[in-house]
Design a protein around this motif. Sequence first.
Motif, PDB file in Angstrom:
ATOM      1  N   GLN A  37       3.710  12.471   2.026  1.00  0.00           N
ATOM      2  CA  GLN A  37       3.655  12.540   0.290  1.00  0.00           C
ATOM      3  C   GLN A  37       2.319  12.120  -0.304  1.00  0.00           C
ATOM      4  N   LYS A  79       5.691  14.907  -8.853  1.00  0.00           N
ATOM      5  CA  LYS A  79       7.542  15.846  -8.732  1.00  0.00           C
ATOM      6  C   LYS A  79       8.123  15.061  -9.863  1.00  0.00           C
ATOM      7  N   GLU A  81       1.553  13.492  -5.457  1.00  0.00           N
ATOM      8  CA  GLU A  81       2.152  14.548  -5.196  1.00  0.00           C
ATOM      9  C   GLU A  81       3.804  13.445  -5.942  1.00  0.00           C
TER      10      GLU A  81
END
Length: 392
Positions: A30, A38, A34
């Motif tokens: 990741q 999230k 990212e």
Amino acid sequence: MSTRFALRDRTAIVGLGATPYVKRGHSAPQTLEELVGKAIIAAANDAGVAVPDIDGFAYFAGGFDTGYLMETLGIRDCGFTASLTGSGGGSAGAVGLASAAILSGHAETVVVVGAVQQGTLRYGAIPTSYAASPESSFYQSAGLVGPGHMFALLARRHMHLHGTTRDHFADVAITVRDNAVGHPTALMQKPLTRDEYFAAPMISDPHCLYDFCLETDGAVAVIVTSTERARDLKQRPVLVHASAHGGAGEWARSIYWMDMPDETFASSGHAAIARRLFAAADVDVGGIDTAQIYDHFTSQVLMQLEDYGFCGKGEGGLFVASGAVARNGRLPINTDGGQLSGGYIWGMSHVREAVEQLRGTAHHQVAGARTALVTGGPSNVPVSGLILRSDR
């Protein structure tokens, strides 16, 4: 209304989202963006608002690209985007920044986000990455290659002036480790004994291994809106009662120049913030039910407790030794394990834990908690503080 009280309870945190905390480097493949995305999506879902309706961004560190986040998350319009300087020192103040955007009419739904991904750059050695200058040469040539070395000088001065001992630092480390054990988000799940503390390698005298915060990857986001609107949303609002950031000129560059007066040198640089914060609030230190104290180093926890007035100057060691900051004490601190044993997300984990305490959903819930203090990391100006209050 006096501008001093303009913020009081007029905005609220309505959404909370986070990625799992993992050890440094374990978040790959990741990206940092990212992780941030999230956390924002999770916070919006928690609040019951659509991600595209977010129209403001408040940061304190990380160098996040608002345009990138808008494109990635499908956010239609942005009326506010700003960042406090000061790295972790601005973590508590960024919530106040979001509140200011809402009260000034620039935005309606502001996300505050913090994230850490220590891949190629380790924060513990970050001064070595600074370009050569007269200022950086001053501390680099003295072997001060990381914040732990710099703050060790303040810790040693506090010991000299006030009789503070490493036993007092151990009290902090053991207390927050006790809070981490069994906590579902905490990285450190093994109890820490006093013998283990004193057997640990010395990293920067008087700081040993357990006086340092963890090296963690992860992201935390909260969504702030007006209190009026918050009461129509999904979660019980957590009111932004007071916020302050900045600091005294005598603290200024602090550990990056070391020219503070003696009394200020052996401190966290938060005294000026504490005065402004409580002047803007309708509670005093006796009205704080739990405190999430920025614990990048154990010694700075003691000094923040003093600067905020929970004990007298030089009495931080005796205060923690008395058990006052334990979960069953009169001021439970860092109830999720803090940054020393829970996870280091540059201060945003403390905001997360304060919100959960005031929602009544914390794993180690403080009975009847209605007010929480959150502090930003002692570093160069600005540093910050935040008082949150439950809406019940």
